[in-house]
Design a protein around this motif. Structure first.
Motif, PDB file in Angstrom:
ATOM      1  N   GLU A  72      89.907 -50.731  19.622  1.00 31.56           N
ATOM      2  CA  GLU A  72      90.690 -51.227  18.486  1.00 31.56           C
ATOM      3  C   GLU A  72      90.239 -52.624  18.079  1.00 31.56           C
ATOM      4  OE1 GLU A  72      94.654 -51.048  19.928  1.00 31.56           O
ATOM      5  OE2 GLU A  72      94.924 -48.906  19.475  1.00 31.56           O
ATOM      6  N   HIS A  73      89.968 -53.468  19.066  1.00 41.45           N
ATOM      7  CA  HIS A  73      89.508 -54.831  18.767  1.00 41.45           C
ATOM      8  C   HIS A  73      88.150 -54.809  18.095  1.00 41.45           C
ATOM      9  CE1 HIS A  73      87.505 -58.710  19.915  1.00 41.45           C
ATOM     10  NE2 HIS A  73      88.604 -59.157  19.347  1.00 41.45           N
TER      11      HIS A  73
ATOM     12  N   ALA B 114      88.578 -53.761  14.513  1.00 43.84           N
ATOM     13  CA  ALA B 114      89.202 -54.817  13.712  1.00 43.84           C
ATOM     14  C   ALA B 114      88.191 -55.921  13.386  1.00 43.84           C
ATOM     15  CB  ALA B 114      90.395 -55.401  14.449  1.00 43.84           C
TER      16      ALA B 114
ATOM     17  N   SER C 135      85.695 -54.681  10.755  1.00 45.30           N
ATOM     18  CA  SER C 135      86.303 -54.657   9.426  1.00 45.30           C
ATOM     19  C   SER C 135      86.412 -56.069   8.854  1.00 45.30           C
ATOM     20  CB  SER C 135      87.691 -54.015   9.521  1.00 45.30           C
ATOM     21  OG  SER C 135      88.329 -54.010   8.260  1.00 45.30           O
ATOM     22  N   TYR C 136      86.762 -57.015   9.711  1.00 45.68           N
ATOM     23  CA  TYR C 136      86.885 -58.423   9.295  1.00 45.68           C
ATOM     24  C   TYR C 136      85.529 -58.994   8.900  1.00 45.68           C
ATOM     25  CZ  TYR C 136      87.767 -63.457   9.876  1.00 45.68           C
ATOM     26  OH  TYR C 136      87.855 -64.814   9.699  1.00 45.68           O
TER      27      TYR C 136
ATOM     28  N   LYS D 171      93.521 -58.903   7.519  1.00 42.88           N
ATOM     29  CA  LYS D 171      92.425 -58.515   8.420  1.00 42.88           C
ATOM     30  C   LYS D 171      92.201 -59.552   9.520  1.00 42.88           C
ATOM     31  CE  LYS D 171      89.799 -55.464   5.366  1.00 42.88           C
ATOM     32  NZ  LYS D 171      89.988 -54.299   6.244  1.00 42.88           N
TER      33      LYS D 171
ATOM     34  N   ALA E  40      94.858 -59.090  11.981  1.00 40.84           N
ATOM     35  CA  ALA E  40      94.622 -57.852  12.734  1.00 40.84           C
ATOM     36  C   ALA E  40      93.650 -58.089  13.885  1.00 40.84           C
ATOM     37  CB  ALA E  40      94.086 -56.762  11.804  1.00 40.84           C
ATOM     38  N   THR E  41      92.633 -58.932  13.658  1.00 40.65           N
ATOM     39  CA  THR E  41      91.678 -59.226  14.743  1.00 40.65           C
ATOM     40  C   THR E  41      92.351 -60.023  15.858  1.00 40.65           C
ATOM     41  OG1 THR E  41      90.927 -61.280  13.662  1.00 40.65           O
ATOM     42  CG2 THR E  41      89.729 -59.255  13.126  1.00 40.65           C
TER      43      THR E  41
ATOM     44  N   ASP F 177      95.625 -60.013  16.616  1.00 37.11           N
ATOM     45  CA  ASP F 177      96.565 -59.127  17.304  1.00 37.11           C
ATOM     46  C   ASP F 177      95.832 -58.174  18.244  1.00 37.11           C
ATOM     47  OD1 ASP F 177      98.613 -60.350  15.951  1.00 37.11           O
ATOM     48  OD2 ASP F 177      98.811 -58.767  14.427  1.00 37.11           O
ATOM     49  N   ALA F 178      94.689 -57.659  17.777  1.00 33.35           N
ATOM     50  CA  ALA F 178      93.906 -56.731  18.597  1.00 33.35           C
ATOM     51  C   ALA F 178      93.347 -57.446  19.823  1.00 33.35           C
ATOM     52  CB  ALA F 178      92.761 -56.136  17.771  1.00 33.35           C
TER      53      ALA F 178
END
Length: 238
Positions: free
Chosen positions: A110-111, A114, A117-118, A203, A206-207, A209-210
């Motif tokens: 997941e990390h 993320a 995507s970032y 985004k 999200a990084t 949090d991951a």
């Protein structure tokens, strides 16, 4: 008394004497100076020591009482730490070692997704037509150099202290200045990108949090590993 190596109680107390209770050289010197009575000088200052220890009849280990006390203290601390770790696992739902291992693999994936995507969004800004956003994206993409600067700062300080030379503080100072400058530039650039596109903030968060979930999963996995090792070691002893 238990053997600190195998835990057996089949042990035997023993003593060992080393050194000499008579010195020929002192005796000769005493004879020359004092005559026959001086022979008794050989008994003066005798270097005799007696060691007391235990011998395990099961594994043959020789040990002292202080070693046993140190081992008992180590066992108490290990048991106390084990109980704390069990409480942590209980609070996390009593996950097994295999479950925590699976959580680590899941959060790492997941990390990674993320971050990809970032970085893809930053690359789109960096290759876009807006010069302001392009500049900001490039600044943010250089965040990796800030991590390298932190490493350089740490190494510079350690080397300076070990070498006892102030000159090694110069690289550390340079790294520290770079960290301060780049941190401010990166913070400002992220603010501009967030104002231009709310999706950037989402985004970026999200990084973070991951990464936090991944760290938590790895920490729990380490706790589970310690519990597993403790229980495995005590099963073997029993």
């Amino acid at each position: 008394m238990k053997c600190p190596k195998c835990g057996s109680e089949d042990v035997q107390f023993a003593t060992r004497t080393s050194g000499s209770s008579f010195s020929a050289s002192d005796s000769c010197c005493g004879f020359l100076l004092l005559g026959p009575l001086g022979l008794l000088c050989g008994l003066c200052g005798s270097d005799v020591s007696t060691d007391e220890f235990w011998v395990c009849r099961n594994c043959g280990k020789k040990f002292t009482e202080s070693e046993v006390k140190a081992k008992e203290k180590e066992e108490r601390e290990a048991t106390k730490n084990y109980q704390k770790q069990k409480e942590i696992l209980s609070a996390a739902g009593n996950k097994t070692y295999e479950e925590t291992e699976a959580d680590v693999a899941k959060t790492e994936a997941e990390h990674s997704a993320a971050v990809d995507s970032y970085q893809e969004l930053l690359s789109r800004y960096a290759n876009g037509d807006d010069p302001r956003l392009k500049k900001c994206a490039k600044i943010v993409k250089h965040d990796i150099w800030r991590a390298m600067a932190w490493l350089g700062l740490f190494i510079g300080i350690v080397v300076a202290l070990l070498a006892n030379s102030g000159i090694w503080f110069l690289p550390a100072i340079v790294c520290g200045i770079y960290i301060l400058i780049h941190s401010q530039r990166s913070k400002k650039a992220k603010k501009i990108l967030s104002e231009a596109d709310p999706g950037f903030s989402a985004k970026f968060k999200a990084t973070q949090d991951a990464a936090e979930r991944m760290r938590a999963a790895k920490n729990l996995h380490q706790v589970s590993q310690s519990v597993k090792d403790y229980e495995s070691n005590h099963e073997k002893k029993e």
